[in-house]
Design an enzyme around this catalytic site. Structure first.
Site, short mmCIF file in Angstrom:
data_model
loop_
_atom_site.label_atom_id
_atom_site.label_comp_id
_atom_site.label_asym_id
_atom_site.label_seq_id
_atom_site.Cartn_x
_atom_site.Cartn_y
_atom_site.Cartn_z
N THR A 11 -2.98 -3.06 6.67
CA THR A 11 -4.09 -3.34 5.76
C THR A 11 -4.14 -2.21 4.72
O THR A 11 -5.07 -1.41 4.70
CB THR A 11 -5.44 -3.42 6.50
OG1 THR A 11 -5.63 -2.22 7.27
CG2 THR A 11 -5.48 -4.62 7.42
N CYS A 48 -4.80 6.84 8.00
CA CYS A 48 -6.16 6.38 8.28
C CYS A 48 -7.23 6.94 7.35
O CYS A 48 -7.92 6.18 6.67
CB CYS A 48 -6.53 6.70 9.73
SG CYS A 48 -5.57 5.78 10.95
#
Length: 446
Positions: free
Chosen positions: A86, A263
């Site tokens: 993503t 992240c």
């Protein structure tokens, strides 16, 4: 229980291997035939300590397999985990859900029996409800549930994090889905690791809130480090002092050249975008993003000072390019900002990293790669520590200094001390949030 995992990237592969070690029958699926062939040969496409041995053990036991055939993987599976990428979408900072929705639609077109479709990928709040709509539209007759099961894996310690988690978060809409997910994580439940069951939106938000908070801790201590440099305080002592407060804790309070990785940069941007879409700007998170970029630029200024105001014609050795040790991941690593500034300023840059070369050669044009720190230091005007690999924590600094043309050391991870550098024969030493040579001498602290 049979489990299918779609995507053999970092999250998908680690999750699939660990699920198989729980005793489940796991099939990992990927559209890339070269990657599947590599995995079937027992080769791991990412660097994660211990993953190759754990994978081999479970393949040999017959619990773990790899395929490009989604239909074969789905057949008989009670839980299907979507663990695809993503990435940050260009232009608006949002998470790109293209691969998630494509996987959901493919599952719907193939599945025939009841199944729980689990989103393991990090996705914005509301995504699992969108997944449900996509599946319903593609196959109105399918009996299924969706679940949100965000990952909290630290690269370099992922297996331990999976097997001994602080918590497992599961977002569901039905008791049936909750029972399936409890069975998936039964080995952890039996060992009293917390399994937190929530609604879908709360599970999705927990992931973003956790990463944004940790990014904020790193950014806070980096901002304090800048103030320490102006006031003469030592950020390592400050970090230790505030970290002893149980309400604060000592983790993620290590000053350095800014956060990076797969992240924190992506998730803080996505959270900021979610806030904007809901008319509630995430002001702290937006500031964290801004300051983290400023931290990297401040590191460049440090190096520029050590090079006498110009990189042109200087030889600079760099130790470490990955965003942290024990990984080969270079996504948003500080090195991707700092090293291009050196090269662009006319420096001849020499680099070494235990695992970063494979990705680094494509991402860092114009640098030369060497095998070890001592070759990196040879005839250098400046040596920079960018990643705190264990291999760099106990260097023979005297040997390093003797090899250099100009004995200047920039320790951007605070591995060493002024005393270490002086004893080794360096003429200049800079770290983050601590006094350098000149100020240390003025205060009589050597």
């Amino acid at each position: 229980m049979k489990i299918a995992v779609i995507g053999t990237g970092y999250v998908g592969l680690v999750s699939g291997v660990c699920f198989s070690d729980f005793g489940h029958d796991v099939v990992c699926v990927d559209k890339n035939p070269d990657k599947i062939a590599m995995l079937e040969r027992g080769e791991v496409p990412i660097f994660e300590p211990g993953l190759d041995q754990l994978m081999a053990r479970n393949v040999e036991a017959g619990r773990l397999s790899f395929t490009t055939d989604l239909a074969a993987a789905i057949k008989g599976s009670e839980a299907i985990f979507i663990a695809v990428g993503t990435p940050t979408r260009r232009g608006d900072g949002h998470a790109d859900l293209t691969y998630v929705m494509a996987a959901a639609e493919e599952i719907a077109q193939i599945a025939s029996d009841y199944v729980v479709i689990v989103t393991k990928s990090t996705v914005p709040v509301g995504t699992n409800r969108q997944v449900k709509q996509v599946v319903k539209k593609a196959n109105p007759d399918l009996d299924f549930d969706v679940a949100s099961n965000p990952e909290f894996l630290r690269e370099g310690a992922a297996i331990d994090d999976f097997m001994k988690p602080d918590r497992v978060v599961v977002g569901v809409q039905s008791e049936r889905a909750a029972e399936i997910m409890n069975e998936v994580y039964r080995p952890l439940y039996l060992r009293d690791f917390p399994i937190l069951t929530t609604d879908l939106e709360s599970a999705e938000m927990i992931k973003y809130a956790a990463n944004a908070f940790l990014a904020a801790k790193i950014t806070f201590i980096n901002e304090i480090a800048a103030l320490c440099e102006r006031t003469g305080a030592d950020v390592k002592q400050v970090s230790h002092g505030i970290g002893l407060d149980g309400r604060i804790g000592n983790k993620f309070l290590h000053a350095g050249p800014g956060y990076g990785g797969s992240c924190f940069p992506k998730d803080t941007k996505a959270l900021a975008r979610i806030g904007q879409e809901h008319g509630l700007p995430m002001q702290i998170t937006e500031t964290v993003i801004k300051i983290n970029e400023e931290v990297k630029r401040r590191m460049i200024d440090k190096l520029l000072d050590l090079c006498g105001g110009s990189f042109n014609g200087k030889t600079v050795g760099v130790l470490g390019v990955t965003f942290k040790p024990n990984t080969d991941d270079m996504r948003d690593a500080p090195a991707l900002t700092i090293i291009p500034a050196l090269v662009g300023g006319g420096a001849k840059v020499r680099v070494t990293d235990p695992q970063g070369r494979h990705e680094g050669e494509a991402l860092l044009p114009g640098v030369s790669w060497v095998e070890d720190p001592y070759k990196c230091a040879n005839n250098a005007d400046l040596l920079v520590i960018l990643t705190e690999w264990n291999e760099f924590r106990a260097l023979d600094l005297k040997r390093i200094a003797k090899k250099m043309a100009t004995r200047h050391l920039a320790d951007l991870r605070n591995i060493y001390s002024v005393k270490d550098a002086k004893r080794a024969g360096f003429d200049a030493y800079e770290s983050v949030g601590r006094a350098g040579f000149e100020r240390a001498s003025e205060k009589g602290n050597d």
